[in-house]
Design a protein around this motif. Structure first.
Motif, PDB file in Angstrom:
ATOM      1  N   THR A 166     -55.720 -14.676  23.510  1.00  5.13           N
ATOM      2  CA  THR A 166     -55.230 -13.304  23.362  1.00  5.13           C
ATOM      3  C   THR A 166     -54.597 -13.133  21.962  1.00  5.13           C
ATOM      4  OG1 THR A 166     -53.022 -13.843  24.149  1.00  5.13           O
ATOM      5  CG2 THR A 166     -54.646 -13.239  25.841  1.00  5.13           C
ATOM      6  N   PRO A 167     -54.414 -11.893  21.520  1.00  2.47           N
ATOM      7  CA  PRO A 167     -53.764 -11.698  20.220  1.00  2.47           C
ATOM      8  C   PRO A 167     -52.375 -12.339  20.155  1.00  2.47           C
ATOM      9  CG  PRO A 167     -54.783  -9.648  20.957  1.00  2.47           C
ATOM     10  CD  PRO A 167     -54.915 -10.619  22.086  1.00  2.47           C
ATOM     11  N   SER A 168     -51.608 -12.310  21.251  1.00  8.69           N
ATOM     12  CA  SER A 168     -50.265 -12.914  21.173  1.00  8.69           C
ATOM     13  C   SER A 168     -50.371 -14.441  21.092  1.00  8.69           C
ATOM     14  CB  SER A 168     -49.380 -12.469  22.335  1.00  8.69           C
ATOM     15  OG  SER A 168     -49.996 -12.761  23.546  1.00  8.69           O
ATOM     16  N   GLU A 169     -51.372 -15.017  21.741  1.00  6.59           N
ATOM     17  CA  GLU A 169     -51.571 -16.475  21.615  1.00  6.59           C
ATOM     18  C   GLU A 169     -52.029 -16.824  20.194  1.00  6.59           C
ATOM     19  OE1 GLU A 169     -52.636 -17.230  26.342  1.00  6.59           O
ATOM     20  OE2 GLU A 169     -54.269 -16.996  24.902  1.00  6.59           O
ATOM     21  N   ARG A 170     -52.861 -15.956  19.614  1.00  3.61           N
ATOM     22  CA  ARG A 170     -53.296 -16.187  18.226  1.00  3.61           C
ATOM     23  C   ARG A 170     -52.082 -16.170  17.296  1.00  3.61           C
ATOM     24  NH1 ARG A 170     -57.384 -18.576  15.964  1.00  3.61           N
ATOM     25  NH2 ARG A 170     -58.770 -17.533  17.431  1.00  3.61           N
ATOM     26  N   ALA A 171     -51.147 -15.257  17.574  1.00  4.38           N
ATOM     27  CA  ALA A 171     -49.945 -15.186  16.739  1.00  4.38           C
ATOM     28  C   ALA A 171     -49.134 -16.480  16.869  1.00  4.38           C
ATOM     29  CB  ALA A 171     -49.097 -13.977  17.139  1.00  4.38           C
ATOM     30  N   LEU A 172     -49.061 -17.033  18.097  1.00  2.00           N
ATOM     31  CA  LEU A 172     -48.329 -18.293  18.288  1.00  2.00           C
ATOM     32  C   LEU A 172     -49.020 -19.441  17.552  1.00  2.00           C
ATOM     33  CD1 LEU A 172     -47.474 -18.080  22.127  1.00  2.00           C
ATOM     34  CD2 LEU A 172     -45.857 -17.904  20.228  1.00  2.00           C
ATOM     35  N   VAL A 173     -50.354 -19.460  17.616  1.00  2.00           N
ATOM     36  CA  VAL A 173     -51.104 -20.507  16.906  1.00  2.00           C
ATOM     37  C   VAL A 173     -50.836 -20.402  15.404  1.00  2.00           C
ATOM     38  CG1 VAL A 173     -53.429 -21.309  16.264  1.00  2.00           C
ATOM     39  CG2 VAL A 173     -52.923 -20.757  18.653  1.00  2.00           C
ATOM     40  N   ASN A 174     -50.897 -19.163  14.884  1.00  2.32           N
ATOM     41  CA  ASN A 174     -50.664 -18.976  13.441  1.00  2.32           C
ATOM     42  C   ASN A 174     -49.250 -19.402  13.060  1.00  2.32           C
ATOM     43  OD1 ASN A 174     -53.236 -18.099  13.067  1.00  2.32           O
ATOM     44  ND2 ASN A 174     -52.745 -15.914  13.188  1.00  2.32           N
ATOM     45  N   ALA A 175     -48.288 -19.112  13.961  1.00  4.68           N
ATOM     46  CA  ALA A 175     -46.892 -19.487  13.671  1.00  4.68           C
ATOM     47  C   ALA A 175     -46.710 -21.005  13.703  1.00  4.68           C
ATOM     48  CB  ALA A 175     -45.966 -18.829  14.695  1.00  4.68           C
ATOM     49  N   ALA A 176     -47.562 -21.689  14.470  1.00  7.41           N
ATOM     50  CA  ALA A 176     -47.442 -23.152  14.584  1.00  7.41           C
ATOM     51  C   ALA A 176     -47.946 -23.870  13.335  1.00  7.41           C
ATOM     52  CB  ALA A 176     -48.244 -23.648  15.794  1.00  7.41           C
ATOM     53  N   LEU A 177     -48.901 -23.251  12.637  1.00  6.35           N
ATOM     54  CA  LEU A 177     -49.630 -23.990  11.601  1.00  6.35           C
ATOM     55  C   LEU A 177     -48.766 -24.507  10.445  1.00  6.35           C
ATOM     56  CD1 LEU A 177     -52.989 -21.997  11.601  1.00  6.35           C
ATOM     57  CD2 LEU A 177     -52.558 -24.290  12.508  1.00  6.35           C
ATOM     58  N   PRO A 178     -47.847 -23.674   9.888  1.00  9.28           N
ATOM     59  CA  PRO A 178     -47.071 -24.220   8.745  1.00  9.28           C
ATOM     60  C   PRO A 178     -46.286 -25.478   9.106  1.00  9.28           C
ATOM     61  CG  PRO A 178     -46.792 -21.830   8.913  1.00  9.28           C
ATOM     62  CD  PRO A 178     -47.540 -22.256  10.129  1.00  9.28           C
ATOM     63  N   ASP A 179     -45.590 -25.459  10.266  1.00  7.01           N
ATOM     64  CA  ASP A 179     -44.827 -26.652  10.686  1.00  7.01           C
ATOM     65  C   ASP A 179     -45.760 -27.839  10.900  1.00  7.01           C
ATOM     66  OD1 ASP A 179     -42.481 -25.302  10.645  1.00  7.01           O
ATOM     67  OD2 ASP A 179     -41.901 -25.763  12.727  1.00  7.01           O
ATOM     68  N   LEU A 180     -46.859 -27.548  11.588  1.00 11.17           N
ATOM     69  CA  LEU A 180     -47.788 -28.619  11.920  1.00 11.17           C
ATOM     70  C   LEU A 180     -48.312 -29.285  10.646  1.00 11.17           C
ATOM     71  CD1 LEU A 180     -49.131 -30.024  14.239  1.00 11.17           C
ATOM     72  CD2 LEU A 180     -50.829 -28.207  14.334  1.00 11.17           C
ATOM     73  N   ILE A 181     -48.705 -28.453   9.691  1.00 16.08           N
ATOM     74  CA  ILE A 181     -49.259 -28.994   8.439  1.00 16.08           C
ATOM     75  C   ILE A 181     -48.203 -29.830   7.712  1.00 16.08           C
ATOM     76  CG2 ILE A 181     -50.088 -28.318   6.126  1.00 16.08           C
ATOM     77  CD1 ILE A 181     -51.564 -25.971   7.668  1.00 16.08           C
ATOM     78  N   SER A 182     -46.954 -29.345   7.712  1.00 18.50           N
ATOM     79  CA  SER A 182     -45.940 -30.143   6.995  1.00 18.50           C
ATOM     80  C   SER A 182     -45.607 -31.423   7.767  1.00 18.50           C
ATOM     81  CB  SER A 182     -44.720 -29.295   6.640  1.00 18.50           C
ATOM     82  OG  SER A 182     -43.752 -29.370   7.623  1.00 18.50           O
ATOM     83  N   ASN A 183     -45.642 -31.373   9.100  1.00 20.89           N
ATOM     84  CA  ASN A 183     -45.418 -32.606   9.897  1.00 20.89           C
ATOM     85  C   ASN A 183     -46.511 -33.640   9.636  1.00 20.89           C
ATOM     86  OD1 ASN A 183     -44.420 -30.841  12.960  1.00 20.89           O
ATOM     87  ND2 ASN A 183     -43.355 -31.072  11.018  1.00 20.89           N
TER      88      ASN A 183
END
Ligand code: NAI
Length: 349
Positions: A320-337
């Protein structure tokens, strides 16, 4: 014949996890290694009337002249499956992100160093084993293991797994609570994707096997997502200084290990979320990268298991669009981890 090894077997997770592996009839050999008390835990478990032969191993005493860690080498020899819950858990006041912020490096460095040393021993003693990483921060410790294996030319991305099952177990439990029927919890499946800390934990509630009631208000859905993301904090706070999730983590770790064992034994069609290197399935990994719009190397998504490990990476499916927003919000932290884990072994870029 399955030899399972637990590294960190005397700890809060290690002991109940070892118990659950001991009562698994498919495990024929169980080796326990810890820097303390592993032989005691092993003798205790060895009295349980199940097939697994249990042995416990310690490193050599600090004042001994033996440099190679014979205990660890013996524990690992011939391993099919290695589970790593060795490390230091977080304490109250240390948020879920504590392992990942640049300001709280101490715990990161301790666990990263422990995992690096254990991975080095695995690379030289049991490079073909399936390795299941529980030690936090999983988003970084899995890349650490991979980089150590690469340095030893033994990295097989199909055989390395970050255990995110506790997020999946929590999602099932909390969704059952929202549905008002706890008896459903063991049959509910909710894919949880992304990573394994804070905002990187993304439950895909729209893909829950049991749909949430139509028209459920946004704040209930938001607090459900938030509770799944911060389930670890709930336990840390309640234990008030006595550690983080251990029993539920042992249950989740054993659930995941059982699925790996079933796959090793030839069962097909087992699909579970896990944090994996996307090279485990070139095609599926490329499709997932394209969907995410980021060129990252690790992500937790449902994967299909086979006798050689990851058969395919399933990706996000329709979200869903709200799940897509959560995925997008996860990416910066994930990439830096991920970068933090890789740099711990390879040095800064
Ligand atoms: P604990 O402190 O109770 O146990 C850790 C064990 O690791 C201890 O027995 C310790 O002696 C052992 N250990 C330390 N250094 C070692 C080494 N070099 N080799 C072998 N063993 C070593 O901690 P607990 O609660 O069992 O947590 C362990 C890890 O699991 C922590 O990193 C924690 O953050 C993580 N964790 C992961 C979760 C997940 O969902 N993946 C959930 C909860 C915790």
């Amino acid at each position: 014949m399955v030899k399972a090894v637990v590294l960190g077997a005397a700890g809060g997770i290690g002991q109940p996890l070892s118990l659950l592996l001991k009562i698994n009839p498919d495990v024929t050999e169980l080796s326990l290694y810890d820097i303390v008390n592993a032989p005691g835990v092993a003798v205790d478990l060895s009295h349980i009337a199940t097939p697994a032969k249990v042995e416990g191993f310690l490193p050599p005493p600090k004042d001994s002249q033996t440099t190679p860690n014979e205990g660890l080498r013996k524990a690992l020899a011939g391993a099919d499956l290695i589970v790593i819950p060795a490390g230091v858990p977080r304490k109250p006041g240390e948020a879920n992100a504590v392992f990942t912020t640049l300001h709280s490096d101490d715990l990161f460095k301790i666990n990263a160093g422990i995992v690096r040393d254990l991975a080095t021993a695995i690379a030289t003693t049991a490079p073909k084993a399936f390795v299941l990483v529980i030690s936090n921060p999983v988003n970084s410790t899995v890349p650490i293991v991979a980089e150590v294996f690469k340095n030893h030319n033994v990295f097989d991305p199909k055989r390395l797994f970050g255990v995110t099952t506790l997020d999946v177990v929590r999602a099932s439990t909390f969704v059952a609570e929202v549905l008002g029927d706890r008896s459903l919890s063991s049959s509910i499946t909710v894919p949880v994707v992304g990573g394994h800390s804070g905002v990187t934990i993304v439950p895909l509630l729209s893909q829950s096997s049991h749909r949430l009631p139509e028209g459920l208000d946004t704040s209930t859905v938001d607090s459900l997502v938030n509770r799944i993301q911060s389930g670890g904090d709930e336990v840390v706070k309640a234990k008030d200084g006595a550690g983080s999730a251990t029993l539920s983590m042992a249950y989740a770790g054993a659930e995941f290990a059982v699925k790996i064992i079933r796959a090793i034994k030839g069962e097909r069609g087992i699909i579970v979320p896990s944090y994996v290197n996307l090279a485990a399935d070139q095609e599926g990994g490329a499709a997932l990268r394209k969907d995410l719009g980021k060129d990252l190397d690790y992500f937790s998504s449902p994967v299909e298991l086979g006798p050689n490990g990851v058969e395919s990476i399933k990706g996000l499916g329709t979200i869903t669009p709200s799940e897509r927003a959560l995925v997008n919000a996860a990416l910066p932290d994930l990439i830096s981890n991920i970068d933090k884990g890789v740099s711990f072994i390879q040095g800064p870029k």
